[in-house]
Design a protein around this motif. Structure first.
Motif, mmCIF file in Angstrom:
data_model
loop_
_atom_site.group_PDB
_atom_site.id
_atom_site.type_symbol
_atom_site.label_atom_id
_atom_site.label_comp_id
_atom_site.label_asym_id
_atom_site.label_seq_id
_atom_site.Cartn_x
_atom_site.Cartn_y
_atom_site.Cartn_z
ATOM 1 N N MET A 51 -1.130 18.104 -24.455
ATOM 2 C CA MET A 51 -1.195 19.563 -24.407
ATOM 3 C C MET A 51 -2.669 19.971 -24.400
ATOM 4 S SD MET A 51 1.896 20.511 -24.189
ATOM 5 C CE MET A 51 2.135 22.200 -24.616
ATOM 6 N N VAL A 52 -3.051 20.718 -23.388
ATOM 7 C CA VAL A 52 -4.420 21.193 -23.241
ATOM 8 C C VAL A 52 -4.377 22.680 -22.908
ATOM 9 C CG1 VAL A 52 -5.267 18.944 -22.489
ATOM 10 C CG2 VAL A 52 -4.510 20.598 -20.794
ATOM 11 N N GLN A 99 -13.400 17.811 -22.559
ATOM 12 C CA GLN A 99 -12.606 18.142 -23.741
ATOM 13 C C GLN A 99 -11.166 17.665 -23.587
ATOM 14 O OE1 GLN A 99 -13.553 22.324 -23.647
ATOM 15 N NE2 GLN A 99 -14.790 22.159 -25.497
ATOM 16 N N ARG A 100 -10.625 17.762 -22.389
ATOM 17 C CA ARG A 100 -9.261 17.283 -22.148
ATOM 18 C C ARG A 100 -9.196 15.767 -22.300
ATOM 19 N NH1 ARG A 100 -8.096 21.102 -16.881
ATOM 20 N NH2 ARG A 100 -8.320 23.037 -18.046
ATOM 21 N N LEU A 101 -10.180 15.079 -21.756
ATOM 22 C CA LEU A 101 -10.243 13.628 -21.899
ATOM 23 C C LEU A 101 -10.369 13.249 -23.371
ATOM 24 C CD1 LEU A 101 -10.362 10.791 -20.704
ATOM 25 C CD2 LEU A 101 -12.827 11.154 -20.325
ATOM 26 N N ALA A 102 -11.119 14.021 -24.126
ATOM 27 C CA ALA A 102 -11.292 13.749 -25.559
ATOM 28 C C ALA A 102 -9.966 13.822 -26.306
ATOM 29 C CB ALA A 102 -12.302 14.712 -26.163
ATOM 30 N N ILE A 127 6.131 25.988 -27.123
ATOM 31 C CA ILE A 127 4.849 26.320 -26.488
ATOM 32 C C ILE A 127 5.075 26.775 -25.047
ATOM 33 C CG2 ILE A 127 2.689 25.329 -25.599
ATOM 34 C CD1 ILE A 127 2.679 23.545 -28.151
ATOM 35 N N LEU A 128 5.911 26.056 -24.322
ATOM 36 C CA LEU A 128 6.152 26.387 -22.913
ATOM 37 C C LEU A 128 6.899 27.704 -22.747
ATOM 38 C CD1 LEU A 128 7.009 22.852 -21.525
ATOM 39 C CD2 LEU A 128 4.848 24.098 -21.336
ATOM 40 N N ARG A 129 7.717 28.070 -23.727
ATOM 41 C CA ARG A 129 8.448 29.348 -23.654
ATOM 42 C C ARG A 129 7.604 30.539 -24.075
ATOM 43 N NH1 ARG A 129 12.826 26.556 -26.536
ATOM 44 N NH2 ARG A 129 11.903 27.649 -28.283
ATOM 45 N N ASP A 130 6.508 30.286 -24.768
ATOM 46 C CA ASP A 130 5.648 31.364 -25.262
ATOM 47 C C ASP A 130 4.725 31.837 -24.141
ATOM 48 O OD1 ASP A 130 3.832 33.051 -26.487
ATOM 49 O OD2 ASP A 130 3.214 31.600 -28.012
ATOM 50 N N PRO A 131 4.940 33.063 -23.636
ATOM 51 C CA PRO A 131 4.111 33.539 -22.531
ATOM 52 C C PRO A 131 2.647 33.766 -22.915
ATOM 53 C CG PRO A 131 5.516 35.294 -23.328
ATOM 54 C CD PRO A 131 5.924 34.049 -24.059
ATOM 55 N N TYR A 165 -0.688 23.975 -22.095
ATOM 56 C CA TYR A 165 0.246 23.459 -21.105
ATOM 57 C C TYR A 165 0.117 21.936 -21.082
ATOM 58 C CZ TYR A 165 -3.935 23.204 -18.183
ATOM 59 O OH TYR A 165 -5.184 22.932 -17.691
ATOM 60 N N PRO A 166 1.177 21.245 -20.686
ATOM 61 C CA PRO A 166 1.092 19.784 -20.639
ATOM 62 C C PRO A 166 0.375 19.314 -19.379
ATOM 63 C CG PRO A 166 3.285 20.485 -20.015
ATOM 64 C CD PRO A 166 2.517 21.723 -20.385
#
Length: 86
Positions: free
Chosen positions: A42-43, A51-54, A13-17, A22-23
């Protein structure tokens, strides 16, 4: 049910531009005793704070014994289902 992401998947995921993910570190607090559960999740930038908290809540409920009630309160495993909810 939310499952942990493998290190290999995170790396991909991190290598995919083109990936919007992102974490980020999120902390959930027990509303009874103040216990903290902090983890990396990962959000995406399109997600709201709620939504991130969820994402963190869903993981903690499914995998760590936490509870989240209809009032928005969170309870650690020690206080989940003990009558400490409203």
């Amino acid at each position: 049910m939310t499952q942990p992401i493998t290190p290999e998947t995170v790396s991909a995921i991190l290598r995919d531009p083109n990936s919007p993910l992102y974490p980020t570190q999120i902390t959930v607090f027990c509303d009874h005793c103040g216990t903290e559960a902090t983890g990396d999740y990962m959000v995406s930038g399109e997600m709201t704070s709620a939504q991130r908290l969820a994402v963190a809540r869903e993981y903690l409920v499914a995998n760590e014994g936490w509870e989240h009630d209809e009032y928005g309160d969170d309870f650690c495993p020690e206080h989940a289902s003990t009558g400490t909810t409203r």
